[in-house]
Structure formats: C-alpha cells, structure tokens
Design a protein around this motif. Structure first.
Motif, PDB file in Angstrom:
ATOM      1  N   LYS A   5       0.855  -0.853  -0.420  1.00 60.74           N
ATOM      2  CA  LYS A   5       0.384  -0.202   0.533  1.00 60.74           C
ATOM      3  C   LYS A   5       0.761   1.442   0.139  1.00 60.74           C
ATOM      4  CE  LYS A   5      -3.514  -2.196   0.392  1.00 60.74           C
ATOM      5  NZ  LYS A   5      -5.301  -1.934  -0.828  1.00 60.74           N
ATOM      6  N   LYS A   6       1.761   1.062  -0.146  1.00 64.93           N
ATOM      7  CA  LYS A   6       3.104   2.507  -0.118  1.00 64.93           C
ATOM      8  C   LYS A   6       2.577   2.837  -0.857  1.00 64.93           C
ATOM      9  CE  LYS A   6       5.479   1.710   4.591  1.00 64.93           C
ATOM     10  NZ  LYS A   6       7.267   1.109   4.916  1.00 64.93           N
ATOM     11  N   SER A   7       3.174   4.558  -1.331  1.00 57.76           N
ATOM     12  CA  SER A   7       3.246   5.365  -2.418  1.00 57.76           C
ATOM     13  C   SER A   7       4.907   5.848  -2.351  1.00 57.76           C
ATOM     14  CB  SER A   7       2.206   6.304  -2.492  1.00 57.76           C
ATOM     15  OG  SER A   7       2.381   6.996  -3.543  1.00 57.76           O
ATOM     16  N   GLU A  23      10.046  -0.436 -12.408  1.00 59.45           N
ATOM     17  CA  GLU A  23       9.788  -1.876 -12.843  1.00 59.45           C
ATOM     18  C   GLU A  23       9.702  -2.588 -11.352  1.00 59.45           C
ATOM     19  OE1 GLU A  23      10.044  -4.390 -16.690  1.00 59.45           O
ATOM     20  OE2 GLU A  23      11.930  -3.359 -16.116  1.00 59.45           O
ATOM     21  N   ALA A  24      10.300  -2.533 -10.662  1.00 57.98           N
ATOM     22  CA  ALA A  24      11.151  -4.014  -9.322  1.00 57.98           C
ATOM     23  C   ALA A  24       9.859  -3.096  -8.603  1.00 57.98           C
ATOM     24  CB  ALA A  24      12.426  -3.393  -9.410  1.00 57.98           C
ATOM     25  N   LEU A  25       9.746  -1.298  -8.226  1.00 57.06           N
ATOM     26  CA  LEU A  25       8.803  -1.439  -7.299  1.00 57.06           C
ATOM     27  C   LEU A  25       7.835  -1.431  -7.386  1.00 57.06           C
ATOM     28  CD1 LEU A  25      10.235   2.223  -6.369  1.00 57.06           C
ATOM     29  CD2 LEU A  25      10.414   0.521  -4.901  1.00 57.06           C
ATOM     30  N   CYS A  26       7.107  -1.891  -8.627  1.00 61.23           N
ATOM     31  CA  CYS A  26       6.143  -2.075  -9.117  1.00 61.23           C
ATOM     32  C   CYS A  26       5.376  -3.198  -8.896  1.00 61.23           C
ATOM     33  CB  CYS A  26       5.097  -1.632 -10.947  1.00 61.23           C
ATOM     34  SG  CYS A  26       5.462   0.273 -11.183  1.00 61.23           S
ATOM     35  N   VAL A  32       3.238   3.376  -7.648  1.00 60.58           N
ATOM     36  CA  VAL A  32       4.422   4.441  -7.484  1.00 60.58           C
ATOM     37  C   VAL A  32       4.467   5.989  -9.079  1.00 60.58           C
ATOM     38  CG1 VAL A  32       6.880   4.337  -9.667  1.00 60.58           C
ATOM     39  CG2 VAL A  32       6.389   1.989  -7.879  1.00 60.58           C
ATOM     40  N   LYS A  33       4.793   6.801  -8.287  1.00 58.57           N
ATOM     41  CA  LYS A  33       4.493   7.697  -9.077  1.00 58.57           C
ATOM     42  C   LYS A  33       5.400   8.417  -9.976  1.00 58.57           C
ATOM     43  CE  LYS A  33       1.289  10.916  -5.677  1.00 58.57           C
ATOM     44  NZ  LYS A  33       1.325  11.841  -5.545  1.00 58.57           N
ATOM     45  N   ALA A  34       5.959   7.580 -10.310  1.00 60.71           N
ATOM     46  CA  ALA A  34       6.778   8.004 -11.951  1.00 60.71           C
ATOM     47  C   ALA A  34       7.461   9.623 -12.305  1.00 60.71           C
ATOM     48  CB  ALA A  34       7.097   6.559 -12.758  1.00 60.71           C
ATOM     49  N   PHE A  35       8.162  10.205 -11.575  1.00 61.43           N
ATOM     50  CA  PHE A  35       8.218  11.645 -12.408  1.00 61.43           C
ATOM     51  C   PHE A  35       9.320  11.555 -13.338  1.00 61.43           C
ATOM     52  CE2 PHE A  35      10.007  15.791 -11.240  1.00 61.43           C
ATOM     53  CZ  PHE A  35       8.885  16.773 -11.564  1.00 61.43           C
ATOM     54  N   VAL A  36       8.784  12.529 -14.379  1.00 64.56           N
ATOM     55  CA  VAL A  36      10.021  12.376 -15.439  1.00 64.56           C
ATOM     56  C   VAL A  36      10.023  13.539 -15.780  1.00 64.56           C
ATOM     57  CG1 VAL A  36       9.292   9.910 -16.256  1.00 64.56           C
ATOM     58  CG2 VAL A  36       7.908  11.956 -17.469  1.00 64.56           C
ATOM     59  N   ARG A  37      11.128  14.192 -16.893  1.00 64.11           N
ATOM     60  CA  ARG A  37      11.113  15.666 -17.364  1.00 64.11           C
ATOM     61  C   ARG A  37      10.056  15.839 -18.835  1.00 64.11           C
ATOM     62  NH1 ARG A  37      16.670  18.434 -19.503  1.00 64.11           N
ATOM     63  NH2 ARG A  37      15.728  20.456 -19.540  1.00 64.11           N
ATOM     64  N   TYR A  38       9.219  17.065 -18.530  1.00 60.50           N
ATOM     65  CA  TYR A  38       8.829  17.951 -19.388  1.00 60.50           C
ATOM     66  C   TYR A  38       8.640  18.156 -20.678  1.00 60.50           C
ATOM     67  CZ  TYR A  38       5.011  20.139 -21.766  1.00 60.50           C
ATOM     68  OH  TYR A  38       4.117  20.510 -23.028  1.00 60.50           O
ATOM     69  N   GLY A  55      -0.132   0.108 -10.834  1.00 58.76           N
ATOM     70  CA  GLY A  55      -0.103   1.037  -9.847  1.00 58.76           C
ATOM     71  C   GLY A  55       0.840   1.944 -10.322  1.00 58.76           C
ATOM     72  N   LEU A  56       1.400   1.731 -11.423  1.00 59.52           N
ATOM     73  CA  LEU A  56       1.997   3.241 -12.191  1.00 59.52           C
ATOM     74  C   LEU A  56       1.423   4.581 -12.532  1.00 59.52           C
ATOM     75  CD1 LEU A  56       5.112   3.790 -13.267  1.00 59.52           C
ATOM     76  CD2 LEU A  56       4.665   2.934 -15.160  1.00 59.52           C
TER      77      LEU A  56
END
Length: 328
Positions: A5-7, A23-26, A32-38, A55-56
């Motif tokens: 349940k951890k974010s 990939e591993a965390l999911c 998982v919040k994946a932060f990518v450059r805009y 969960g991504l």
C-alpha cells in the motif's frame, strides 16, 4: 501500513536506472509515481518500453521547479531521487546546467520532502565524487575529491542532503553506486559504446583512455540496493557504497566483451574521448561492507553474466545506429 500500500515517488523515472527501479517497485506491490521531465511529445523515456505495470502513474515536470516537485510529492511516503544530469563530457561544456539540475534540483527535492514529511528519502550519489582512489577499496570515509564539474555538483548535492538530515532530521540515506551498466543504458557510456561498435561490424574500436579501472555494477543489483536502503531502519543519515569490490581496466573490459561476442578486436585511441589527465579518475573499487552490514545487500551478478544480458538486449533493440559517432 502494508508494503503493497506504500506510495513512492521516483524522480528520473524515465532514465536507465530509474526505469528499472520503477519496474521493480511495481513488481513488489508499491504504488509508484514516476516523475519524468516534461516534454511537448509527452514521451516518458524508457518507461515507454514497460508494459504499464499495475500501480504506476506518470507525472511530467521538472525538478528545477519547486511547484511541480511539491505537487508530485503529495501523499508519498518514500522518495527515490535519481533525476540528474550525468554525462561527464557534457559537464565540461555546460557546467551551469549541472548546477541548476544536480544542486538546485536536489535542493527542491529536499525542501519538498521536508515539507511533505516523507518517511524516507533515498538520494543517489556517484562514485565519481571520490575521484581517483587514494586507498583501495574505497570506503565511505574516503576523501571527497571531485575531478569534473559533474562530480562536483553531485558532491554538493550529497552534502546538501546530509545537511538536511543533520539540521532538520530529514530521513535521508545516500546510496553511492559505482559504475552501473545494463539494458537501457545510453550509448555514451563505455559498455554500450563497445558493444554497439562491435555489433555494428567494427573490429577496430574507438575508445578513450583504456588504463583506468572501474567497479562495474549490474543495474539489477543496483536497484535492489536502492530498495534495501529505503527499507532499512539503520540507514538514515548514512552514505552507503553499492559496488562489487572488484575492478577491471577499460581495455581489458573491451576485450572481454569482444570474447563474449565471439570476435577479436583492436583498440584505437580516439582523442576526443580522452579526458584531461587531471580530470580522469584512474581507479575505482568499492568497499561494500557498509551495504552488507546496514542493508543486508551485496551484488549477485557476475560481470560476464551481466555483460551477456546487456549484449543480448542491445542486439534485440538494434541500437547500433550512429555507433561510430562520439556522443558526449
């Protein structure tokens, strides 16, 4: 709270190591919040190659902008901070951009983590902050001696992170990977450069200085170290090396890759790939006792096995285009 349940927030999620970490965390049940450059193309880097795991969620932004960072951190318990400019040659050309991203960007992450009350911040360092080894193996108490603008900005970011632990009790742990390699790594890195040139048909490889030694860590081992650092109750405020406690010279590495690929090669010195002597890190080999003691972690992959997986991936993905061009 149960682990599944951890974010978590991963910055630099679209990059080489970041995408493997996501990939591993999911796969382990994290949200998982994946932060990518805009970017205007809405391209998510290497996350585009994942099968959109459960969960991504992907967030576009820029770590240089505090507003996007603090919004991304809402409701997050664990932050893995990997976003950085990492190319050493390009740092000679544009050091100001490295200051903006690696130092000011990290400051935004630290301030937002403090404001958000995260339970753990895993900050990514690099073995380059040590400079050429003054003692072998290199422990976490080795002097910090950055020899490139890139390394200097990463060292500054490390000290900022430690200052937030000491000044504000921010639960930071610094993981300091040695030389990562594996699938999805940029062709500007030495191992993909060697593989791509051979796969492209060259038997006379263009390389820089082949004498320096490196401690080569397979990416799948590295991400297990990151996850262990997030879970460890004893790691807060600590710097922890991730490596193999072994080393290989670049020239020997090239011949080992050629042997695995079933060819014989010659090496020609390409002057544009050679670092200034006073900026070249001559020797790196990690002391990994802290990782074993604090995290229960040690590298599992043999170099030959990791290289085979990397070679296989590069061949499947046909990334030998422009392999003859030097990309900083």
């Amino acid at each position: 709270m149960p682990r599944n349940k951890k974010s978590v927030l991963v910055t630099g999620a679209g990059g080489f190591i970041g995408s493997h970490l996501v990939e591993a965390l999911c796969g382990q049940g994290y949200r998982v919040k994946a932060f990518v450059r805009y970017n205007s193309r809405n391209h998510w880097g290497w996350l585009e190659d994942l099968r959109q795991p459960k969960g991504l969620s992907v967030i576009s932004g820029d770590i240089r902008n505090y507003d996007t960072v603090i919004r991304a951190m809402e409701g997050v318990e664990i932050v893995f901070h990997l976003a950085a400019l990492i190319g050493i040659p390009y740092s000679y050309s544009s050091p100001d951009s490295y200051v903006d991203t690696n130092i000011k960007g990290t400051l935004n992450i630290l301030q937002a983590a403090r404001e958000s009350g995260v339970a753990r911040l895993v900050h990514t360092s690099t073995s380059e902050v040590y400079g050429s080894a003054q003692s072998i193996p290199i422990s976490e108490t080795h002097p910090i001696n950055p020899q490139s603008p890139y390394a200097a900005t990463k060292a500054a970011a490390d000290f900022l992170a430690l200052s937030f632990y000491r000044s504000f009790d921010l639960p930071v742990v610094i993981v300091r990977p040695f030389n990562n390699y594996g699938p999805r790594q940029s062709l500007r890195a030495v191992i993909p450069t060697i593989i791509a040139q051979i796969a492209g048909g060259s038997r006379s490889l263009s390389l820089g200085n082949t004498a320096p030694t490196r401690d080569l860590l397979y990416v799948k081992d590295s991400i297990q170290g990151f996850i262990a650092a997030a879970r460890s109750g004893r790691a807060a405020g600590r710097v922890i090396n991730l490596g193999t406690n072994s080393e290989i010279a670049i020239g020997d590495l090239a011949h080992l890759i050629a042997k695995i690929m079933g060819v014989k090669i010659k090496i020609k010195r390409d002057q544009q790939r050679v670092r200034k002597e006073s900026s070249e890190v001559q020797r790196l080999r990690a002391d990994t006792r802290e990782a074993k003691e604090l995290l229960g972690w040690q590298a599992r992959y043999r170099l030959e096995d990791g290289l085979r997986e990397t070679i296989s991936w590069l061949r499947r993905n046909a990334v030998n285009r422009k392999s003859d061009l030097y990309h900083i």
